[in-house]
Design an enzyme around this catalytic site. Structure first.
Site, short mmCIF file in Angstrom:
data_model
loop_
_atom_site.label_atom_id
_atom_site.label_comp_id
_atom_site.label_asym_id
_atom_site.label_seq_id
_atom_site.Cartn_x
_atom_site.Cartn_y
_atom_site.Cartn_z
N LYS A 12 16.94 -7.41 2.45
CA LYS A 12 18.21 -6.72 1.88
C LYS A 12 19.34 -7.87 2.47
O LYS A 12 20.17 -7.73 3.35
CB LYS A 12 18.30 -5.37 3.21
CG LYS A 12 17.55 -4.37 2.72
CD LYS A 12 18.41 -3.91 1.78
CE LYS A 12 16.59 -2.30 2.00
NZ LYS A 12 16.84 -1.90 0.71
N GLY A 40 -3.03 -10.12 -3.60
CA GLY A 40 -2.53 -8.99 -3.90
C GLY A 40 -1.41 -9.00 -5.25
O GLY A 40 -1.89 -9.37 -5.87
N VAL A 41 -1.07 -7.66 -5.40
CA VAL A 41 -0.62 -7.22 -6.25
C VAL A 41 1.08 -7.46 -6.34
O VAL A 41 1.28 -6.84 -5.80
CB VAL A 41 -0.83 -5.45 -6.69
CG1 VAL A 41 -0.38 -4.99 -8.54
CG2 VAL A 41 -2.34 -5.18 -6.98
N GLY A 42 1.68 -7.27 -7.27
CA GLY A 42 3.25 -7.45 -7.53
C GLY A 42 3.94 -8.87 -7.67
O GLY A 42 3.20 -10.10 -8.42
N SER A 43 4.51 -9.27 -7.77
CA SER A 43 5.43 -10.78 -8.97
C SER A 43 5.52 -11.59 -8.00
O SER A 43 4.78 -12.75 -8.18
CB SER A 43 6.80 -10.15 -8.86
OG SER A 43 6.77 -8.88 -9.42
N VAL A 44 4.99 -11.46 -6.06
CA VAL A 44 4.87 -12.13 -5.73
C VAL A 44 3.81 -12.93 -6.11
O VAL A 44 3.40 -14.32 -5.90
CB VAL A 44 5.57 -12.17 -4.34
CG1 VAL A 44 5.14 -13.10 -2.70
CG2 VAL A 44 7.10 -12.19 -3.84
N GLY A 54 -5.56 -3.01 -0.37
CA GLY A 54 -6.98 -3.20 -0.30
C GLY A 54 -6.93 -4.58 0.60
O GLY A 54 -8.02 -5.78 0.62
N ASN A 59 4.71 1.98 0.47
CA ASN A 59 3.08 1.90 -0.81
C ASN A 59 1.55 2.47 0.03
O ASN A 59 1.64 3.84 0.13
CB ASN A 59 2.03 0.57 -1.75
CG ASN A 59 4.41 0.39 -2.52
OD1 ASN A 59 4.88 1.15 -2.96
ND2 ASN A 59 4.01 -0.22 -2.49
N GLU A 68 -8.82 -7.66 -6.68
CA GLU A 68 -8.09 -6.61 -7.88
C GLU A 68 -8.44 -6.51 -8.34
O GLU A 68 -8.87 -5.80 -9.51
CB GLU A 68 -7.47 -5.38 -6.64
CG GLU A 68 -8.38 -4.74 -4.84
CD GLU A 68 -7.12 -4.52 -4.13
OE1 GLU A 68 -7.62 -4.67 -3.43
OE2 GLU A 68 -5.93 -4.36 -4.62
#
Lengths: 502, 502
Positions: free
Chosen positions: A405, A266-270, A385, A381, A291
Site C-alpha cells: 500500500k 507458489g502461484v501468482g506473479s511474483v 500448498g 486466499n 502444484e
C-alpha cells in the site's frame, strides 16, 4: 467417428449424455459436491452455471469441495447466488472471499495435501455425495481422462455415490497421457509412494471410475478462465536477483548440487517472475516438483534449462495456454499432472528435497509467516500448498515486498496478526531489500538479520526500537515481546491507514 | 574375557580407553559438539562433567547439539558454568531454560525430525566437530551399539571428524539388538523409507563408525537420570476418559480400525496417563510409533494389549527402568529404537497414520496451539516432535487442562501469545472439561465448539463475549479478532497475576 464418440469410448455411456439442467437435478440441498479443478484449470463450468440458475430459483445451498481455487463459472456464480454453505480447501475469487468475510460462507482452509485423505475418511462432515469432473475423454471402461488439472478429482470420484462428467471438447485430446493418477490406500494398508524422480510415474493415466457410477455426461465448450500475469515489477526483479545470488552461494558452499534440487514455487506473479528469472541465469538441468505449472516453466523448457516439471495443474496465462495448446507435443514429454495428494506429499517433498518458494502476506521479526489474513481477521486466499512444501522442503524460502500500500504497510512486523507457518518452518526470507538466512539462528539473532536485511528502511528504526525495548522489558527472554504493542502496528493501520507513526 | 573386552571387541580400540580429562582435551572453544541422548536417556555423562570442569577453569563456550533434552550431567552442568553458546534442538533443564531466557544461551528450537538432515548438510552453522556418544558396546569393526536412546547420534557420528565414545558399563549389554539404525542419503539420492509396519527394520543394529574416527573411549558407570512421574491427577484422568470415549466413537463410525492406528504420545505425566489409561480400556492389538517409550507402554505390553512399540528413546521412571532392566528379555522383542529422523519422519507418520497425542501450553478459540512459550516471551521447553506428528498424523489431538495456576490462567485464550501449531494442523482438542472435534469446521464454528466444550466454565462467558464483539466489530470476518484485546488476557496476567477480570 465423430468428436463425441472419439471422446466417449464406451457405447453405453454415449447414451448418458444429458443437459446441464438434467445433471443438476441430481443435486439436493446440503449435499457435499466434490469437483475437479485446481486454480482456474480443469474445473467444471456448464454444470455449475446451471446449478446457479437452479439455486437462484429454488434457494438452497450445497457444500463445495474442490482441489484449490477454481474459475468464476464455479466459485463466482455459486457465491453470487448465495448457494454455498461450506467451502474448502482454498479460494481466490472475490465473491467467495467477500461471502467468507461477512459470515455468509463457512470456509475451511486446509493444507492441500490433507484434503483427499480427510475427504475419503469422512473427516470433513460426511463424504462426497456427487463428484463433478471435467474430462477430455472417457475410456471404454468408464475411466476419466482429466484435463488441465487433477486436484482431488480422483479421490472425490472414488468416494462419491454418483459421478457427473463434464466433457470439455475445447480441451485438446492430446492432454491424454499427461496425467499420473495414484490414490494411496488408507492406513494401516498404505504403502510407500515409490517416486524418487520428478518424472517417475506411479499410477495410471486416467481417474479410475466404474461405468455404473457415471450418472450423466454433459458436453462443455467453455475454456479455462486463466488470467493474465501482472507485469514483472522492480520488487519482483530484485527478489529474483537475490534468490539467484543466494542459490549460487549455496552451490559454491556445497550445500546444493549445481543443477539445484526440484523447484516448487507458489502461484501468482511474483512466483512466476522468480521462475522466469531462472531462464536468464546460468542454472541448467533443472527440475520442478510443484502444484501449478505457469508460464515461466514453459519458458524454462523452451530455453532447454528445465528437464521435467511435475504438478497438479497447468495454469499459464491466456497467452501461455495458447502457446501450450499449439505446441503440446513439445511439452507433453516434459510435464506430468498428479493428484494434489501426490504433488504436495510431505513424503515426496522431503525425499526429493524440494526448494520451496512461497509468498507471504507478512512475516515477523522472529520468523513467523502470515500467508492468509489481512490485519488478523479477514481472509485473503488460504494457506494452499505452502505448508506442505515449506515444512518439508530441503530449503524453504518466503518472499514478500518489504512494504505494501505504497509504504503504509510494513510486511515485516513485530508479530504477525495471523500465523500460518511458524518460526520452526522457514530457512530464508527474501524481500526487494535483501536476504535473511535464518537457518540455525535463535529468535533474537533472527530478528536483527530480518530487520537489517529485509525490512524497508522506513520501518527499520521502529522495528529495532521494538526489539530493544522488548529485550529490556523481558530480561532478554527467548522471544522478547511487548504484549501491549505486539499487534499495535496492525491496529494503527486499521485506525489511521498507515503503520507509520505520525 | 573381562567386562571391557566384552564391550570393546576391537583390540586396537581397547588401547584407546582414556580418561574423561584426556577426552575433553580434544574439545576447543567454539566447537559444535554433537552428542547422543534424547530425554534423560542415553546421553554422555562423565565427559560433559569433565568438560564443565575444564570450562570453569579456562572460560570458554561450545555449541551443544543433541537429540532432544538430556540429563543434568550434560545440560545442567554446562549451563551452570556458562559453557554453552548455542543450544539445539530441545531442552527441559532449569539451568538451560533460565540461561536461554536471560540471553546467555542462544537456543534454536527445531522440529526434531529436521535436525539430522540440517546438521549433515551444514545448515546449522558448520558441521559437527566432535561427536560424543554413549555406547553399551563397540563392535569389532568399530561400530557403536547405543544404549537407551538413539536421537541424532548416527548422523552426528557420520558428520564428525572425531568421535569420542562413552562406554557405559551400567547400561545392560542386552540392549544390543534393540536398535535399528538407518541414515538416509541426501537429496537427490534419497530413497523411500521402506517401513510399513511399526516393527519393521530397515537398518542395522549399530551406529556405523570407522575405527579411525574414534579418538578415545571413556568408561562410565553413571545411570540415566530418569525422573519419577507425577501422580495421575483428576484432570489427566478426565482427559483420558474423554479420549477413550472419542476413540470408541471413531471406531464405531468406521473412521478407525478396532485396534486403532499406531499411537504417538508426547512426553510427560499427562501423556503417560493417557497411555496408561488404555491399559484399562477394551482396546487391544495396539501399536506405538512414537519418540519416547514411557512406563505406560511397558504396562500395555504387560497387559498383553500392545503388540509393538517403536521409538527413539526408552525413558521410563526410575521404577520403570528398574522393571525394564530386570526383565529386558520380555520387552526386547517388542521394542525398537530408531534415529529420530526415522521415529519422527513425516513420511512414515503419514503412511502409518499415527494417532498424534501431544500437550499444549495453551490453545486459542480458533484452534492455534502454543507448545513452547509462557506469556509470549519466555520459552518453556520447545516444540520437540509435536509438529512432526501433529501435521502428519491420521488424527491429531492436543491435550491441556482448561486452566493453570489454580485458575489464574485460562489455557483457552482469544489468541495464543506464541503459535507453534496452526489452525490447519489440529483435529481434536481435549481438556478435562470435554472434547472439541474441529475437523472440517470454519474458524467461527471452531470457536463456539472449543469454548463450549473445552474452556473452563469460569472463562466461558468472557471468551464468548470476546468472540461476539470481535464478530460484530469485523462484520463476521473469517477469523474475528479485536487486535487491541487479542493478547490482553496475557497482559492482564503479567500485570495482575490472573487472567480473570476483577
Amino acid at each position: 467417428m465423430n468428436e463425441i464418440s472419439t471422446r466417449i469410448r464406451n457405447k453405453k455411456l454415449q447414451a448418458k449424455v444429458i443437459s446441464a439442467e438434467e445433471a443438476v437435478s441430481f443435486i439436493q440441498p446440503g449435499m457435499n459436491i466434490g469437483t475437479s479443478g485446481f486454480t482456474p484449470s480443469g474445473y467444471p463450468k456448464v454444470i455449475p452455471l446451471a446449478l446457479a440458475q437452479k439455486i437462484q430459483q429454488e434457494k438452497f445451498k450445497v457444500n463445495l469441495w474442490t482441489g484449490a481455487s477454481v474459475g468464476k463459472e464455479l466459485d463466482g456464480v455459486l457465491a453470487e447466488v448465495d448457494g454455498i454453505a461450506k467451502r474448502l480447501p482454498y479460494q481466490t475469487n472475490n465473491a467467495i472471499r467477500q461471502a467468507i468475510n461477512n459470515g455468509q460462507i463457512q470456509y475451511t482452509d486446509l493444507h492441500l495435501s490433507h484434503v483427499a485423505q480427510m475427504s475419503r475418511c469422512g473427516f470433513l462432515g460426511g463424504k462426497v455425495d456427487i463428484a463433478i469432473v471435467e474430462a477430455c475423454a472417457i475410456t471404454e471402461e468408464g475411466h476419466i481422462v482429466p484435463t488441465t488439472s487433477v486436484g482431488n478429482a480422483a479421490s472425490f470420484v472414488q468416494s462419491a455415490d454418483k459421478v457427473i462428467i463434464e466433457l470439455n471438447v475445447v480441451q485438446p485430446l492430446e492432454l491424454e497421457g499427461m496425467h499420473d493418477i495414484f490414490t494411496p490406500n488408507e492406513p494401516p494398508h498404505r504403502q510407500p509412494l515409490l517416486l524418487t524422480n520428478v518424472a517417475d510415474r506411479i499410477g495410471v493415466p486416467y481417474i479410475p471410475c466404474q461405468v455404473d457410477k457415471i450418472a450423466g455426461i454433459v458436453i462443455s465448450s467453455i475454456p479455462d478462465d486463466v488470467r493474465p500475469l501482472a507485469a514483472v515489477d522492480d520488487d519482483a526483479k530484485a527478489m529474483t536477483g537475490h534468490l539467484i545470488d543466494f542459490l549460487q552461494g549455496e552451490v559454491k558452499a556445497g550445500r546444493l548440487p549445481a543443477n539445484l534440487l526440484p523447484l516448487q514455487s507458489g502461484v501468482g506473479s511474483v512466483a512466476n517472475a522468480v521462475i522466469t528469472g531462472l531462464v536468464h541465469s546460468d542454472f541448467s538441468g533443472l527440475t520442478v516438483y510443484t502444484e501449478v505449472i505457469q508460464d515461466g516453466m514453459l519458458d524454462l523448457i523452451d530455453a532447454g534449462k528445465l528437464l521435467f516439471a511435475s504438478g497438479t495443474a497447468l495454469t499459464p496465462s491466456p497467452a501461455g495456454l495458447k502457446r501450450f495448446y499449439e505446441t503440446i507435443a513439445r511439452y507433453k514429454s516434459k510435464i506430468v499432472l498428479r493428484p494434489q495428494e501426490i504433488s504436495n506429499s510431505p513424503e515426496i517433498a522431503r525425499r526429493l528435497g524440494v526448494i520451496a518458494m512461497n509468498t507471504a502476506i507478512e512475516f515477523d521479526i522472529y520468523g513467523h509467516v502470515n500467508s492468509t489474513h489481512v490485519m488478523g481477521s479477514k481472509i485473503m486466499n488460504g494457506i494452499g500448498g505452502s505448508g506442505d512444501f515449506a515444512r518439508n522442503g530441503y530449503l524453504t524460502f518466503f518472499f514478500s515486498s518489504s512494504v505494501a500500500k505504497g509504504g503504509a504497510i510494513s510486511c515485516v512486523v513485530p508479530m504477525c496478526a495471523h500465523i500460518d507457518h511458524t518460526e520452526h518452518d522457514v530457512d530464508v526470507f527474501i524481500t526487494e531489500q535483501g536476504v535473511a538466512d535464518i537457518r540455525g539462528l535463535s529468535p533474537k539473532e533472527r530478528a536483527r538479520k530480518i530487520i537489517n536485511n529485509c525490512a524497508h528502511p522506513d520501518y527499520r528504526v521502529q522495528l529495532l526500537d521494538y526489539l530493544k525495548r522488548a529485550e529490556e522489558a523481558t530480561g532478554f527472554a527467548h522471544t522478547p515481546h511487548l504484549l501491549s504493542e505486539a499487534l499495535s502496528w496492525h491496529e494503527r493501520f486499521v485506525r489511521t491507514g498507515t503503520m507509520q507513526v505520525s
